[in-house]
Design an enzyme around this catalytic site. Structure first.
Site, PDB file in Angstrom:
ATOM      1  N   THR A 126     -10.097  -1.219  -8.798  1.00  0.00           N
ATOM      2  CA  THR A 126     -10.526  -1.449 -10.177  1.00  0.00           C
ATOM      3  C   THR A 126      -9.776  -2.611 -10.826  1.00  0.00           C
ATOM      4  OG1 THR A 126      -9.001   0.304 -10.819  1.00  0.00           O
ATOM      5  CG2 THR A 126     -11.310   0.898 -10.629  1.00  0.00           C
ATOM      6  N   ALA A 127      -8.482  -2.755 -10.487  1.00  0.00           N
ATOM      7  CA  ALA A 127      -7.694  -3.837 -11.089  1.00  0.00           C
ATOM      8  C   ALA A 127      -6.403  -4.018 -10.309  1.00  0.00           C
ATOM      9  CB  ALA A 127      -7.372  -3.518 -12.537  1.00  0.00           C
ATOM     10  N   THR A 148      -2.516  -2.533  -6.757  1.00  0.00           N
ATOM     11  CA  THR A 148      -3.972  -2.411  -6.830  1.00  0.00           C
ATOM     12  C   THR A 148      -4.329  -0.944  -7.044  1.00  0.00           C
ATOM     13  OG1 THR A 148      -4.302  -4.336  -5.441  1.00  0.00           O
ATOM     14  CG2 THR A 148      -6.159  -2.823  -5.623  1.00  0.00           C
ATOM     15  N   TYR A 149      -5.116  -0.709  -8.077  1.00  0.00           N
ATOM     16  CA  TYR A 149      -5.546   0.647  -8.422  1.00  0.00           C
ATOM     17  C   TYR A 149      -6.967   0.872  -7.927  1.00  0.00           C
ATOM     18  CZ  TYR A 149      -1.446   0.973 -11.338  1.00  0.00           C
ATOM     19  OH  TYR A 149      -0.151   1.004 -11.770  1.00  0.00           O
ATOM     20  N   TYR A 150      -7.189   2.090  -7.423  1.00  0.00           N
ATOM     21  CA  TYR A 150      -8.510   2.451  -6.901  1.00  0.00           C
ATOM     22  C   TYR A 150      -9.098   3.593  -7.712  1.00  0.00           C
ATOM     23  CZ  TYR A 150      -7.387  -0.370  -2.828  1.00  0.00           C
ATOM     24  OH  TYR A 150      -7.067  -1.420  -2.005  1.00  0.00           O
TER      25      TYR A 150
END
Lengths: 180, 180
Positions: B106-107, B35-37
Site C-alpha cells: 500500500t505504501a 513497505t506495508y501490505y
C-alpha cells in the site's frame, strides 16, 4: 525458474548401489519438518497452491528455516510450478505471524532426505514418516520451452537407477500423508 | 511482550543537545524503508492490523530485512499492540510470496533514525521522508499490568527532553504519509 520433479516409490538400498556405480556425488543428508498452511481467503486444496514453512537440519550444520510459496501447476506431467522461497530467522515467530493473519497449519510432513548430484539432476532418497520410501529426480530450467527436454532427462535418470518412470507418483508427500 | 511507544514532533537538534546533557548512550543510526501490505481477506485500515517488510541499513553494517505483524491496539493511549517479528533473507522474494498470496503493497515509508538509550527507554530521532521530524520514546513490558507505569515513564522521558507529552501524535508514519 521452473522446477521439474519426478518421484517414484523405491527400495532405497538398491538405488544407493546404483548411484555408487554411476559415480553420483553425495551432497549430504538432512532432516526436514514441513508445515503446510491453508489461506483464510482461498482453499489451497482447490487453487492448487501451497505455503510451506520448512525447518531443515543438515547433518553438518545447524537448523535453517525457509518459507516457500508454490503456485498452481504449469505442467501436470512433471508437477512443474512457479516457486518463491526465502530464508527466515525463526519458524515459531513465522507461525505466529501466519496464524495471526488467519492462515492455518494443516499438516506437518517429517522426512529424512539424502541428496546426490548426477549430471544436471539432483537425486533425493526420501524416508517419509508415516508415508514410505521414495526417490525424487529434479532439476530447474529458466525457460518453459526447456521443460520437455528436462522431463525426458529425468525419466532417463530414473531408468539408469533401475526405476520405472511409469511408477511416477504425482501426489505430494502432504497428499500421501493426508490419504493415510 | 507489549510495546509502549509515544511520539511527538520535535526539533531534533534541540533534543540531541538534551540527550547529551542527560548522558544518554547513542546506539547508532539506520536508514529504514518500510513497505506495508494490505490483506486480500480483510482491510487492515479497518481491523487496525499491519503487515510490514522493513529493510534496514545500519551505519556500521549490511542491510537486514524483517517481517512484522502488528495486531490491533490493546491500549489506545500509547498505541500498544501485540507484535511478531522475524528476520528474513530477502525482501524481494518476500514481496513475491506476499503478492502471490493476494497481499498488496500500500505504501513505503523511508526514514533516517538515530537511536539513544536512556535508562530502560529507547529514544529515537526520526527524519521521515515527506512527513517531518519526530522523537519516539519506547520500551517493552512483559505484562499488561505494567503498561500504565511504563507509559508514565515514557512521558517523564519526553519532559526531560524538553518535549510535551500533550503533543503526542497517535497517527503512524504510514498514516501521516497517506494524509499528505
Amino acid at each position: 525458474m521452473y522446477e521439474v520433479e519426478v518421484k517414484v516409490p523405491a527400495d532405497l538400498e538398491a538405488v544407493r548401489d546404483r548411484l555408487e556405480t554411476l559415480e553420483a556425488t553425495r551432497l549430504g543428508s538432512v532432516v526436514q519438518a514441513d508445515t503446510y498452511y491453508n489461506a483464510p481467503h482461498r482453499d489451497f486444496a482447490e487453487t492448487d497452491e501451497a505455503l510451506r514453512v520448512r525447518s531443515e537440519r543438515p547433518d553438518d550444520s545447524t537448523e535453517k528455516t525457509r518459507v516457500t510459496y508454490k503456485g498452481p501447476l504449469v505442467d501436470e506431467e512433471t508437477k512443474t510450478r512457479e516457486e518463491f522461497e526465502t530464508g527466515i530467522e525463526d519458524a515459531e515467530t513465522t507461525d505466529a505471524i501466519l496464524t495471526s493473519l488467519g492462515f492455518e497449519p494443516t499438516a506437518t510432513v517429517r522426512k529424512d532426505r539424502e541428496r546426490f548430484s548426477l549430471e544436471e539432476y539432483t537425486v533425493t532418497l526420501d524416508t517419509v514418516d508415516g508415508v514410505g520410501d521414495y526417490v525424487e529426480v529434479e532439476t530447474e530450467v529458466a525457460d518453459e520451452s526447456d521443460l520437455e527436454g528436462a522431463r525426458e532427462g529425468a525419466y532417463d535418470v530414473l531408468e539408469r537407477l533401475g526405476l520405472d518412470p511409469d511408477d511416477q507418483i504425482r501426489t505430494s508427500y502432504l497428499g500421501l500423508l493426508l490419504e493415510t
